[in-house]
Structure formats: structure tokens, C-alpha cells
Write a protein that holds these residues in place. Sequence first.
Motif, PDB file in Angstrom:
ATOM      1  N   GLY A 199       2.574   2.688  11.882  1.00  0.00           N
ATOM      2  CA  GLY A 199       1.233   3.155  12.229  1.00  0.00           C
ATOM      3  C   GLY A 199       0.216   2.033  12.094  1.00  0.00           C
ATOM      4  N   SER A 200      -0.865   2.318  11.368  1.00  0.00           N
ATOM      5  CA  SER A 200      -1.928   1.310  11.214  1.00  0.00           C
ATOM      6  C   SER A 200      -1.630   0.308  10.108  1.00  0.00           C
ATOM      7  N   GLY A 201      -0.406   0.344   9.539  1.00  0.00           N
ATOM      8  CA  GLY A 201       0.057  -0.722   8.649  1.00  0.00           C
ATOM      9  C   GLY A 201      -0.311  -0.582   7.191  1.00  0.00           C
ATOM     10  N   THR A 202      -0.817   0.584   6.777  1.00  0.00           N
ATOM     11  CA  THR A 202      -1.364   0.708   5.425  1.00  0.00           C
ATOM     12  C   THR A 202      -0.330   0.440   4.333  1.00  0.00           C
ATOM     13  N   LEU A 203       0.883   0.988   4.475  1.00  0.00           N
ATOM     14  CA  LEU A 203       1.908   0.765   3.451  1.00  0.00           C
ATOM     15  C   LEU A 203       2.240  -0.718   3.308  1.00  0.00           C
ATOM     16  N   LEU A 204       2.420  -1.389   4.414  1.00  0.00           N
ATOM     17  CA  LEU A 204       2.776  -2.811   4.372  1.00  0.00           C
ATOM     18  C   LEU A 204       1.633  -3.663   3.827  1.00  0.00           C
ATOM     19  N   ILE A 205       0.422  -3.339   4.225  1.00  0.00           N
ATOM     20  CA  ILE A 205      -0.736  -4.115   3.759  1.00  0.00           C
ATOM     21  C   ILE A 205      -0.906  -3.959   2.255  1.00  0.00           C
ATOM     22  N   GLU A 206      -0.774  -2.732   1.751  1.00  0.00           N
ATOM     23  CA  GLU A 206      -0.894  -2.519   0.301  1.00  0.00           C
ATOM     24  C   GLU A 206       0.192  -3.278  -0.450  1.00  0.00           C
ATOM     25  N   ALA A 207       1.417  -3.269   0.088  1.00  0.00           N
ATOM     26  CA  ALA A 207       2.512  -3.989  -0.569  1.00  0.00           C
ATOM     27  C   ALA A 207       2.274  -5.497  -0.520  1.00  0.00           C
ATOM     28  N   ALA A 208       1.810  -6.011   0.610  1.00  0.00           N
ATOM     29  CA  ALA A 208       1.549  -7.454   0.731  1.00  0.00           C
ATOM     30  C   ALA A 208       0.459  -7.892  -0.226  1.00  0.00           C
ATOM     31  N   LEU A 268      -0.184  -0.665  16.954  1.00  0.00           N
ATOM     32  CA  LEU A 268       0.229  -1.949  16.390  1.00  0.00           C
ATOM     33  C   LEU A 268      -0.911  -2.967  16.413  1.00  0.00           C
ATOM     34  N   LYS A 269      -1.713  -2.945  17.459  1.00  0.00           N
ATOM     35  CA  LYS A 269      -2.867  -3.841  17.506  1.00  0.00           C
ATOM     36  C   LYS A 269      -3.816  -3.526  16.345  1.00  0.00           C
ATOM     37  N   THR A 270      -4.032  -2.219  16.087  1.00  0.00           N
ATOM     38  CA  THR A 270      -4.866  -1.814  14.955  1.00  0.00           C
ATOM     39  C   THR A 270      -4.280  -2.329  13.644  1.00  0.00           C
ATOM     40  N   ALA A 271      -2.958  -2.226  13.492  1.00  0.00           N
ATOM     41  CA  ALA A 271      -2.289  -2.697  12.273  1.00  0.00           C
ATOM     42  C   ALA A 271      -2.504  -4.195  12.077  1.00  0.00           C
ATOM     43  N   ARG A 272      -2.378  -4.964  13.155  1.00  0.00           N
ATOM     44  CA  ARG A 272      -2.588  -6.415  13.050  1.00  0.00           C
ATOM     45  C   ARG A 272      -4.028  -6.729  12.655  1.00  0.00           C
ATOM     46  N   ASP A 273      -4.975  -5.992  13.262  1.00  0.00           N
ATOM     47  CA  ASP A 273      -6.389  -6.209  12.923  1.00  0.00           C
ATOM     48  C   ASP A 273      -6.655  -5.859  11.459  1.00  0.00           C
TER      49      ASP A 273
END
Length: 707
Positions: A199-208, A268-273
Motif C-alpha cells: 500500500g502506501s508503505g507505512t509498515l516498511l517505513i516504520e521498520a526502516a 506505489l508512487k505514494t509509498a515512494r513519496d
Amino acid sequence: MHQYLAVTSNGLENLLVDELTKLGINDAKPVQAGVRFKATNEQIYRVCLWSRLASRFVRVLSEFTCNDDMDLYLAASAVNWVNQFDSSKKLVVDFNGTNREIRNSQYGAMKVKDAIVDSFEKKNLPRPSISKDQADLRVHVRLHRDKAILGVDMVGGGLHQRGYRSESGRAPLRETLAAAIILRSGWSAEKSLLDPMCGSGTLLIEAAMMAANMAPGVNRPQWGFEALDDFEPETWAEIKSEASVQARRGVKKVDAKFYGFDNDARVLKTARDNARRAGVDGLIEFELGDAAKLKRPASFENGVIVCNPPYGERLGTHPGLIALYTAFGAELKAEFGGCQASIFSSSDELLSCLRMRADKQFKLNNGALPCHQKNYSISARQANNSGDSVTESLVAPDFSNRLKKNLSKISKWARKEQLDCYRIYDADLPEYNVAIDVYLDHLVIQEYAAPKNIPEEKAKRRLTDIIRAAIQVTDTDANKVVLKVREKQKGRAQYQKLAQQSETLTINEYGVKLIVNLHDYLDTGLFLDHKITRRKLGEMAAGKDFLNLFAYTGSATVHAACGGAKSTTTVDMSNTYLEWAKENMKLNGQVGRQHRFEQADCLQWLEKSTAQFDLIFIDPPTFSNSKRMEQSFDVQRDHIQLMTQLKRLLRAGGTIVFSNNKRHFKMDLEALDDVGLTAKNISHQTLPTDFARNKHIHNCWVITHKE
């Protein structure tokens, strides 16, 4: 030191205690949806900046018994607000909870606001102004029954607002919940992490951010504690500067790999942003991908798969989800031997489709929605055996085997009979209480209401198995599976509107084309058990004036017209279905003044009509009490009165084909004889092969004038 309340979600209290302890808090104690502790200014600044799990931190100024608005006002007035902040600051009151006397949170907020403003005016100081949108300071009140907590919010807005997310995608997780899922997933900073439905990448961003030891609040522009009189700007500047330096350095030291896949390029574009705004875009690889066809990245060794797949509150509204979870589980076992997986979903039934046994599981809420997080270890043996077709066939084996047997027999018959629509299962096994119909390349699964003695969770799990097995046995695209719940209906309740998708199919039935709608109504526009009856009407109709009463979508009229009827008259109360009937006729080239359509209550129309017909088909409801009808109708009670009216319209030598679906219907032959009519039961002859097991699906009679 001051007393503080850290607010969090139910179920995360102990996790938050551990986090606060690591941040230097010594006396953290869990309470309902929160943690209580004492802290210096330096400590509270640090935990506000670094906490990943708390939604806010409240400095507790008063705890009191609150029975009514006077208790609330007096307790709020007793706080020395002048020592807390300057009257130049803009404030807003957040009031949560009610009791017997304070039933409106806005009213509670107003009483607290009045007490604060009055306390300034009593000391001849200017009134602080109120601003909901641009407040410098938020006053926080929690009321539960007769207990209240009053304090100031040290944060301002919720701590889940990290500042990196501008839009959320399809089903957003709050950042605080995402952090909790990561912390409970079994992942650690040296392991690679993959989210196949990011989705908008929240899980990955929090982990990173965790891997980089980046403070979640490092990009936050404003804090509530900055508006307090005891704010220590130098202490805060030092803590914030330290966190900023740590964030820049930490990103460069991360060795773990982060992978995000989604099948929506826009999301995916939202996730990258989002990742770029969070400062971790260099750590995460986002790619277009389908979780049902997930492949292991070359450098992904002994990593963790974590995700929040889509789910529905009402299981079964999306059979595609069942197929998605099933395929996803198979890919996990086939591709990720030696890895771990942690899946978060509101549906335990959908999680069961993964066909994996959880090592650990947690319960927590996503907002008000109860959810499960389950952790799995994927062994190499599972990966090696995941493609075993025998294992896959174990989904509801009794049901699957029966469905295979039925499909083999009935599909051959249907092809021979030129039928695109037919039933392949109808509650053959009592524990699998559904009907399944084929419409070209679609399946319609109709779930009968479960008996009251079957627990709801068991019924849901069984329905999940049915859908999975039906998709597997028929090899149907999951997006072409439609699920409906069928209960006993009275009258026109069977025609109730369910959705607004307006997706139609054109099907073939004995050479006649008909339009069906699989989504919008409980029924599809075609009663499959009447296919032989309709064919018979077509064979009988040549050169005759045909009447179709309670016509529904006019499929019997189409057969009669295509069979050479001289004229047709189609009567139904619903304009929607009459328009549908007209479209069915046009589709078969049956247009012209000889084909009439009447919108009317069929019983009233019968009483007034003086027309004459050679062939009449009537398939009335078992019972009807529509608001548009002057009186109720019961087919058992009223069928002789109905036949009396029909006799008036029936020419000498004419035929009535009378059908209904009342179980154990009994024709009153003596009363019919008195009317001057005679009847022959042809129910058995009109029962098609696909309904052979359900001999009481309908009654059908041929009625003629008595000789």
C-alpha cells in the motif's frame, strides 16, 4: 517531576511500558489503553520525540470524581492555569467520554473551557482565545463513569502523525499501529523485511526508521509542550539536535534490505513519496507485483514477510479475498522456506486460508475493528512440499468430491441441452448449506441462513472452505465468484436491491438469449429451475395469444415469442423488471405492437381485464403483502379464486400453466372442478436434471376447461 499518562491502543499497554523503560522511564505502569509514569521535562521531551507506540502524552493536572457538570467545572477551576501557560496562547479542549449527567462531549469541553477562561479573568488577565484549527495548546479530558482525568497534551496532534504521509492509500494503518505490528512480528534490525501488499508503505517505513534508529517525531514541526510556561528551549533543542544527527547517520549504517510490492502503480508512487519524506527512500525498494504470484528476491535470506492484506468486515462479500489469501499462503510456503511471516488481518477466517499454523498470535484493534496478528515460521520442508496437489485437495474434501461429481455429470448435460446456466450443487451435504450456480464463466454461491445452533464463527469458517473449494474445483476466476445470502423470503422480498454494479451477462437457454444480472439483486433475473417449463411454453405457443402474469423479467414471454406466439402480454408490478423484459425481447428480435407490457398489480389487473388468451403462464409468489397491493395474497389459500379469474380470460381449448414454489402445495381439485377446470400435475416432467435432488423446488400444473 510531573505525573503523565501515555495514551495508546488497547492491547499495546505492556509493549509501551517496555518502550518507555528503554527510553529512561523507571516507574511506567500499564492502565486501560495507556501507561502512567512520572518524568522530568527532559524525559518527557525525549519520550514524545522517540515513542513509536503512544498516540499522545498528557501531563495530568487533576484527577477527580465527576458526577455532573458542576463537579467538572469546579475541578477544572481548581487548576492553577495561569501557572501553566500565558493567556496569549490559543487553546482547544479535547473531551473524551460521557456519563449519566454529561451526555455530550462538546458540552463537557465547553464547561472545561469556561473554567479555564474564568480562572484568567478572575486574576484580571486577558482571556486566552480558542482555536480548533491553530491551537498552541490542547487541554485533554478523559471521563469514564464518575472518574475524570484533566491535563494538557504535551504533543498537540496525535503522535501517529509523523509528517511523512500525505495520503493513505486504500486501507491505511496508523503509524503507531504499524510500529506495533513490526515490533511484534519477530523482525529485528539486522534482518531483511518484505511487504508483498505494501500500500502506501507505512509498515516498511516504520521498520526502516527503526533500523536507522530514527526518532519518529524528528520531522514534527510543533509540539504542545512548547506553549507551556515551564518549557525549557535549550534542553529541547539539544534533544532534537541529537535526534537529527542520529537520523542522518543511522540511515547510512543500515545493512538490512527492505522490499515493498503492490499491484497498484498509483499507490506505489505514494509509498515512494512517503518514504522520501520520511528520509528512508534509499533503504526501500518498491516494485509492482502481485502477492498471489510472489517470488523471493535473490538477496532475501532468512528475512521476515510482514503485511496487512485487504480484508472485509463482512466475510464473503469479496470471494476474491479468499482466493488471494489462499494463493498468498501457497506462495509463502513455496518461495520463502526458512523465513518468518507476520500477517495482520481483521478476519481469522481469511487467515485460515493461508493454511499455515501460527507460532504466536496477538489481538489488537485497528480503530474500532478487532484484528489478529499471527506469526508463522516457514520451514524448508513446507517450501519443498507446497506444490503437492494432494495437500491442496484437502480443503473440505467431502464437499469438493461431491462438487466434482456433480460438475462432471451436469456440465455434460448442460452442453448437450444448449444451456449456459445451471445448478451444480444445492445443499447436497447438510453441513455445507449453499446452492452453487454456473452462469457462463461465473459462479453464484447462495448461502442459506445457517441454523441457529451453528455458532457464527463456525458458519463463517465453513463458508470460507466452500468458496475456496468451489474456486479450486471449477477453476473459476475468484473475481467472477458472486456470494449471496438467501433466507426465506415473503412476496417480493426476493426481488430486493442488493447493490449497484449493473454488470449484466447475456446467456443462452435452449436457443433463446436472456439477460442476467449476478450482482444487483438477490435473484439474477432467471429462475433456473423453470428452464424446462419455459421450453415447454415455447413449444406450446405457436400461433397463440400468450399471457404471462407475475412475469418478473419476462423470460417465459421470450420463449413463447420465439416459439411463434401470435401475441404476448406481460404483466408485472415492477417497472424495473418490465424494462428488463423488454430488453430480453429486443435481444431476440421480438418487437412490435403485438407484444404488450403492463405495469400493474396482477390480481387487480385480472379482475378488470376482458382480454382472451389461448395460453396463460402464471408463477405467483407463495405469499405477498406488498404496499402497492390492496390485500395480501397466499397461493394455498387463494389459488381457486385466482383460477376463477383466469378461467374468464381463457379461450375454449386454451391452457393455463400454473406454477408455484410452495412446499407441500395441495391443489384443491374438488373446488377446481366446481369452477369448471381440470388440472394435471406435471411437476416431475418440468424438473431439470440439475434440480433432480430438490423435487419440491416447484409445483407445476397444466389446467384446462373441463370437458
